[in-house]
Design an enzyme around this catalytic site. Sequence first.
Site, short mmCIF file in Angstrom:
data_model
loop_
_atom_site.label_atom_id
_atom_site.label_comp_id
_atom_site.label_asym_id
_atom_site.label_seq_id
_atom_site.Cartn_x
_atom_site.Cartn_y
_atom_site.Cartn_z
N LYS A 13 50.40 49.65 40.39
CA LYS A 13 51.80 49.63 40.84
C LYS A 13 52.71 49.46 39.63
CE LYS A 13 52.76 45.01 40.15
NZ LYS A 13 53.67 44.52 39.14
N ASP A 152 50.63 40.12 44.87
CA ASP A 152 50.66 41.58 44.83
C ASP A 152 49.58 42.23 45.68
OD1 ASP A 152 52.78 41.50 43.08
OD2 ASP A 152 51.58 41.87 41.29
P1 ATP Z 1 49.98 41.37 38.26
O1 ATP Z 1 50.65 42.65 37.90
O2 ATP Z 1 49.47 41.34 39.68
O3 ATP Z 1 50.71 40.14 37.85
P2 ATP Z 1 48.25 41.93 36.05
O4 ATP Z 1 48.01 43.38 36.28
O5 ATP Z 1 49.21 41.54 35.00
O6 ATP Z 1 48.61 41.27 37.43
P3 ATP Z 1 45.44 41.53 36.24
O7 ATP Z 1 44.88 42.78 35.67
O8 ATP Z 1 45.39 41.37 37.70
O9 ATP Z 1 46.90 41.25 35.70
O10 ATP Z 1 44.64 40.34 35.50
C1 ATP Z 1 45.19 39.04 35.30
C2 ATP Z 1 44.03 38.09 35.01
O11 ATP Z 1 43.26 37.94 36.20
C3 ATP Z 1 43.04 38.62 33.98
O12 ATP Z 1 43.38 38.20 32.70
C4 ATP Z 1 41.71 38.09 34.45
O13 ATP Z 1 41.38 36.89 33.77
C5 ATP Z 1 41.87 37.75 35.92
N1 ATP Z 1 41.12 38.64 36.86
C6 ATP Z 1 40.55 38.24 38.00
N2 ATP Z 1 40.02 39.27 38.67
C7 ATP Z 1 40.27 40.38 37.95
C8 ATP Z 1 39.96 41.76 38.14
N3 ATP Z 1 39.29 42.20 39.21
N4 ATP Z 1 40.40 42.62 37.21
C9 ATP Z 1 41.08 42.18 36.13
N5 ATP Z 1 41.36 40.88 35.89
C10 ATP Z 1 40.98 39.98 36.79
#
Ligand code: ATP
Length: 315
Positions: A13, A152
């Site tokens: 997203k 999210d």
């Molecule tokens: P958002 O946009 O929802 O705030 P994001 O995209 O910035 O999230 P994610 O990729 O969801 O961040 O990852 C945030 C943290 O969550 C990672 O640093 C990791 O430690 C943890 N994590 C837990 N499950 C997952 C997963 N399936 N994939 C990636 N990271 C994960």
Amino acid sequence: MSFPTTSVRACAKINFFLGVGAARADGFHELTTVFQSLSNHNVVRLSPASGPAQLGEYVASVSASGLAARSVPLDASNLVVAAASRYLAEVAANHPEIQLPVLDIHIHKGIPTAGGMAGGSADAAAVLHALSDYAPLPRQRVLEIAAELGSDVPFSLVGGTQLGTGRGERLVPMLSRGTYHLALGIQKQGLKTPEVFAKLDEMRAAGKTAEPNTDTSALATALVSGKPAAVAAEMHNDLQPAALSLMPALRATLAAGKDAGALCGIVSGSGPTTAFLCDSADAAEVVAEDLRDSGTVFDAFAVHTVPQGIGSIDT
Ligand code: ATP
């Protein structure tokens, strides 16, 4: 019936608009956001486990491949473990007649980790989608479990173009015409979402940033026009000053995207991914290539908006 191996595609997203209100008593901020599903996605495969349940009651193993797979946790902290555990515990409580699986879960990443594109949330949503095909729960309950897993996750499950309020978990569909093309700038280092919100609070307390912007009406009109330039003029992210303060090098990335001909560039969600809206698919390819050449990103690629965020893949 035993659990059939199932693969689910779950999309990234961006927030075309992200207005951040004050922190609430529960620590979350009140958001007004316009979510949009993008074509880059993770594929999550659930299969009957070949070994014992080691990560909670229902998951034997988590593995990962693809984009920056090394930064994905493979232990019980992975959101897919919580998603499977919560969903299957609820099925166990309500449908004792259903035989529950122990799962091996494999994630193939096309969404950067810790990139502000809901990568982990997409994986959790993919698990909920796969399990609700096997052992359905009422849709409203599935959405509640999604919201308990993360702000999210409901959007990752619903997808398309949605207005999100509350923590982002209360969703209302928005109209959007046509397909929009973007280039994404990916950074090697991630940003931690809670730290970006904390930085915004700090900057606001010091009077260093503008008041929250929560008026999405001009963007809503622009999305219906189908004109990229109209949408570009209304894209907005209240978290951007905080993300830029934590990662000042992103300013150079934003400048490089504009120089390459993007209509508009913003930090995606809590960052550090940057998103550049472009006039066409070709323009998005050019901007991605120029971003790679600029040396200000780890990687860059072109994506487009999609009307659905999640779907099973026939295997
Ligand atoms: P958002 O946009 O929802 O705030 P994001 O995209 O910035 O999230 P994610 O990729 O969801 O961040 O990852 C945030 C943290 O969550 C990672 O640093 C990791 O430690 C943890 N994590 C837990 N499950 C997952 C997963 N399936 N994939 C990636 N990271 C994960």
